[in-house]
Each structure stands twice: as structure tokens, then as C-alpha cells.
Design a protein around this motif. Sequence first.
Motif, PDB file in Angstrom:
ATOM      1  N   SER A  91       0.849  -1.192   0.000  1.00  0.00           N
ATOM      2  CA  SER A  91       0.000   0.000   0.000  1.00  0.00           C
ATOM      3  C   SER A  91       0.884   1.241   0.000  1.00  0.00           C
ATOM      4  CB  SER A  91      -0.884   0.005   1.243  1.00  0.00           C
ATOM      5  OG  SER A  91      -1.564   1.224   1.360  1.00  0.00           O
ATOM      6  N   PRO A  92       0.524   2.236  -0.801  1.00  0.00           N
ATOM      7  CA  PRO A  92       1.329   3.457  -0.795  1.00  0.00           C
ATOM      8  C   PRO A  92       1.172   4.269   0.487  1.00  0.00           C
ATOM      9  CG  PRO A  92      -0.571   3.733  -2.211  1.00  0.00           C
ATOM     10  CD  PRO A  92      -0.571   2.297  -1.743  1.00  0.00           C
ATOM     11  N   PHE A  93       0.185   3.913   1.297  1.00  0.00           N
ATOM     12  CA  PHE A  93      -0.077   4.661   2.521  1.00  0.00           C
ATOM     13  C   PHE A  93       0.061   3.737   3.731  1.00  0.00           C
ATOM     14  CE2 PHE A  93      -2.859   6.475  -0.771  1.00  0.00           C
ATOM     15  CZ  PHE A  93      -2.289   7.729  -0.867  1.00  0.00           C
ATOM     16  N   PRO A  94       0.809   4.141   4.725  1.00  0.00           N
ATOM     17  CA  PRO A  94       0.872   3.315   5.933  1.00  0.00           C
ATOM     18  C   PRO A  94      -0.483   3.314   6.639  1.00  0.00           C
ATOM     19  CG  PRO A  94       2.094   5.367   6.220  1.00  0.00           C
ATOM     20  CD  PRO A  94       1.624   5.323   4.791  1.00  0.00           C
ATOM     21  N   SER A  95      -0.783   2.226   7.310  1.00  0.00           N
ATOM     22  CA  SER A  95      -2.081   2.126   7.987  1.00  0.00           C
ATOM     23  C   SER A  95      -2.238   3.210   9.046  1.00  0.00           C
ATOM     24  CB  SER A  95      -2.257   0.748   8.604  1.00  0.00           C
ATOM     25  OG  SER A  95      -1.258   0.517   9.567  1.00  0.00           O
ATOM     26  N   ALA A  96      -1.137   3.675   9.589  1.00  0.00           N
ATOM     27  CA  ALA A  96      -1.212   4.721  10.605  1.00  0.00           C
ATOM     28  C   ALA A  96      -1.748   6.029  10.020  1.00  0.00           C
ATOM     29  CB  ALA A  96       0.153   4.952  11.237  1.00  0.00           C
ATOM     30  N   ALA A  97      -1.581   6.231   8.737  1.00  0.00           N
ATOM     31  CA  ALA A  97      -2.053   7.478   8.119  1.00  0.00           C
ATOM     32  C   ALA A  97      -3.573   7.585   8.217  1.00  0.00           C
ATOM     33  CB  ALA A  97      -1.603   7.559   6.666  1.00  0.00           C
ATOM     34  N   ARG A  98      -4.269   6.461   8.006  1.00  0.00           N
ATOM     35  CA  ARG A  98      -5.732   6.490   8.130  1.00  0.00           C
ATOM     36  C   ARG A  98      -6.128   6.798   9.569  1.00  0.00           C
ATOM     37  NH1 ARG A  98     -10.162   3.190   9.307  1.00  0.00           N
ATOM     38  NH2 ARG A  98     -11.987   3.755   8.088  1.00  0.00           N
ATOM     39  N   ASP A  99      -5.428   6.190  10.508  1.00  0.00           N
ATOM     40  CA  ASP A  99      -5.712   6.458  11.928  1.00  0.00           C
ATOM     41  C   ASP A  99      -5.494   7.933  12.249  1.00  0.00           C
ATOM     42  OD1 ASP A  99      -6.263   3.777  12.235  1.00  0.00           O
ATOM     43  OD2 ASP A  99      -4.293   3.304  13.082  1.00  0.00           O
ATOM     44  N   GLN A 100      -4.460   8.515  11.695  1.00  0.00           N
ATOM     45  CA  GLN A 100      -4.188   9.937  11.930  1.00  0.00           C
ATOM     46  C   GLN A 100      -5.261  10.808  11.306  1.00  0.00           C
ATOM     47  OE1 GLN A 100      -0.187  10.331  10.477  1.00  0.00           O
ATOM     48  NE2 GLN A 100       0.706   9.715  12.431  1.00  0.00           N
ATOM     49  N   ALA A 101      -5.714  10.450  10.102  1.00  0.00           N
ATOM     50  CA  ALA A 101      -6.784  11.216   9.456  1.00  0.00           C
ATOM     51  C   ALA A 101      -8.063  11.137  10.274  1.00  0.00           C
ATOM     52  CB  ALA A 101      -7.020  10.713   8.031  1.00  0.00           C
ATOM     53  N   ARG A 118     -14.918  17.573   5.407  1.00  0.00           N
ATOM     54  CA  ARG A 118     -15.122  16.873   4.129  1.00  0.00           C
ATOM     55  C   ARG A 118     -13.799  16.333   3.583  1.00  0.00           C
ATOM     56  NH1 ARG A 118     -18.707  21.099   3.663  1.00  0.00           N
ATOM     57  NH2 ARG A 118     -17.289  22.350   2.389  1.00  0.00           N
ATOM     58  N   LEU A 119     -12.750  17.143   3.666  1.00  0.00           N
ATOM     59  CA  LEU A 119     -11.439  16.692   3.192  1.00  0.00           C
ATOM     60  C   LEU A 119     -10.918  15.506   4.001  1.00  0.00           C
ATOM     61  CD1 LEU A 119      -9.658  20.096   2.527  1.00  0.00           C
ATOM     62  CD2 LEU A 119     -10.361  18.417   0.834  1.00  0.00           C
ATOM     63  N   LEU A 120     -11.087  15.559   5.314  1.00  0.00           N
ATOM     64  CA  LEU A 120     -10.626  14.458   6.160  1.00  0.00           C
ATOM     65  C   LEU A 120     -11.435  13.189   5.901  1.00  0.00           C
ATOM     66  CD1 LEU A 120      -9.964  16.462   9.406  1.00  0.00           C
ATOM     67  CD2 LEU A 120      -8.243  15.248   8.048  1.00  0.00           C
ATOM     68  N   ASP A 121     -12.730  13.336   5.656  1.00  0.00           N
ATOM     69  CA  ASP A 121     -13.554  12.172   5.300  1.00  0.00           C
ATOM     70  C   ASP A 121     -13.048  11.547   4.000  1.00  0.00           C
ATOM     71  OD1 ASP A 121     -15.206  12.333   7.516  1.00  0.00           O
ATOM     72  OD2 ASP A 121     -16.777  13.449   6.472  1.00  0.00           O
ATOM     73  N   ALA A 171      -9.648   9.809   4.678  1.00  0.00           N
ATOM     74  CA  ALA A 171      -9.814   8.545   5.396  1.00  0.00           C
ATOM     75  C   ALA A 171     -10.389   7.483   4.469  1.00  0.00           C
ATOM     76  CB  ALA A 171     -10.694   8.737   6.622  1.00  0.00           C
ATOM     77  N   GLY A 172     -11.296   7.893   3.599  1.00  0.00           N
ATOM     78  CA  GLY A 172     -11.873   6.952   2.634  1.00  0.00           C
ATOM     79  C   GLY A 172     -10.853   6.445   1.640  1.00  0.00           C
ATOM     80  N   MET A 173      -9.988   7.336   1.175  1.00  0.00           N
ATOM     81  CA  MET A 173      -8.941   6.927   0.244  1.00  0.00           C
ATOM     82  C   MET A 173      -7.918   6.022   0.920  1.00  0.00           C
ATOM     83  SD  MET A 173      -9.604   8.175  -2.714  1.00  0.00           S
ATOM     84  CE  MET A 173      -8.056   8.040  -3.562  1.00  0.00           C
ATOM     85  N   LEU A 174      -7.603   6.311   2.151  1.00  0.00           N
ATOM     86  CA  LEU A 174      -6.597   5.530   2.864  1.00  0.00           C
ATOM     87  C   LEU A 174      -7.128   4.153   3.260  1.00  0.00           C
ATOM     88  CD1 LEU A 174      -5.161   8.380   5.088  1.00  0.00           C
ATOM     89  CD2 LEU A 174      -3.992   7.244   3.195  1.00  0.00           C
ATOM     90  N   ALA A 175      -8.442   4.006   3.292  1.00  0.00           N
ATOM     91  CA  ALA A 175      -9.025   2.715   3.672  1.00  0.00           C
ATOM     92  C   ALA A 175      -8.932   1.702   2.534  1.00  0.00           C
ATOM     93  CB  ALA A 175     -10.491   2.917   4.064  1.00  0.00           C
ATOM     94  N   ARG A 176      -8.700   2.169   1.332  1.00  0.00           N
ATOM     95  CA  ARG A 176      -8.672   1.263   0.173  1.00  0.00           C
ATOM     96  C   ARG A 176      -7.421   0.450   0.115  1.00  0.00           C
ATOM     97  NH1 ARG A 176     -11.057   5.420  -4.262  1.00  0.00           N
ATOM     98  NH2 ARG A 176     -12.933   5.854  -3.122  1.00  0.00           N
TER      99      ARG A 176
END
Length: 75
Positions: free
Chosen positions: A8-18, A64-67, A70-75
Motif C-alpha cells: 500500500s502506498p499509505f501506511p495504515s497509521a495514516a488512516r488512523d491519523q486522518a 469533508r477533506l478528512l472524510d 480517510a476513505g482513500m486511505l481505507a482502500r
Amino acid sequence: MTSPAPPSPFPSAARDQALAARWDVDDAAASARRSLAVAWESTAADRFRDDVAALLAGLDADLRLLDDAAGMLAR
């Protein structure tokens, strides 16, 4: 033999931070909305309400941006 899935290009922690940032912004927006419930009338109160309304518009855009993030990072 199949290839392993690409990392994944994004670490799982990034979604948690968002999501944590979204919670903080939501809390700030709730506090700002509560501040509008104070029943006081004056020119300063009118300016205050205008400033809080502008702040809420910005916070709502941030939510809205954070939503979206978070949605993009969940993929």
C-alpha cells in the motif's frame, strides 16, 4: 505462482491519523456551534457570530477533506 500484492502506498497509521484529526476538527466545530447558543446582543456579539460562522465554514470544509482522505486511505 502469483505475485504478492503491491504494498500500500499509505501506511495504515495514516488512516488512523486522518480519523483522529477528523475527530478533533469535529470537536472544534461542536464547540463553535455551542458558542453560538449564548444569548447576548451587541455589535460585538454580531461580529463574533459572523466570525464563528466563517470558522464553521472552514471547519466543515476540513471535515469533508478528512472524510475523503480517510476513505482513500481505507482502500
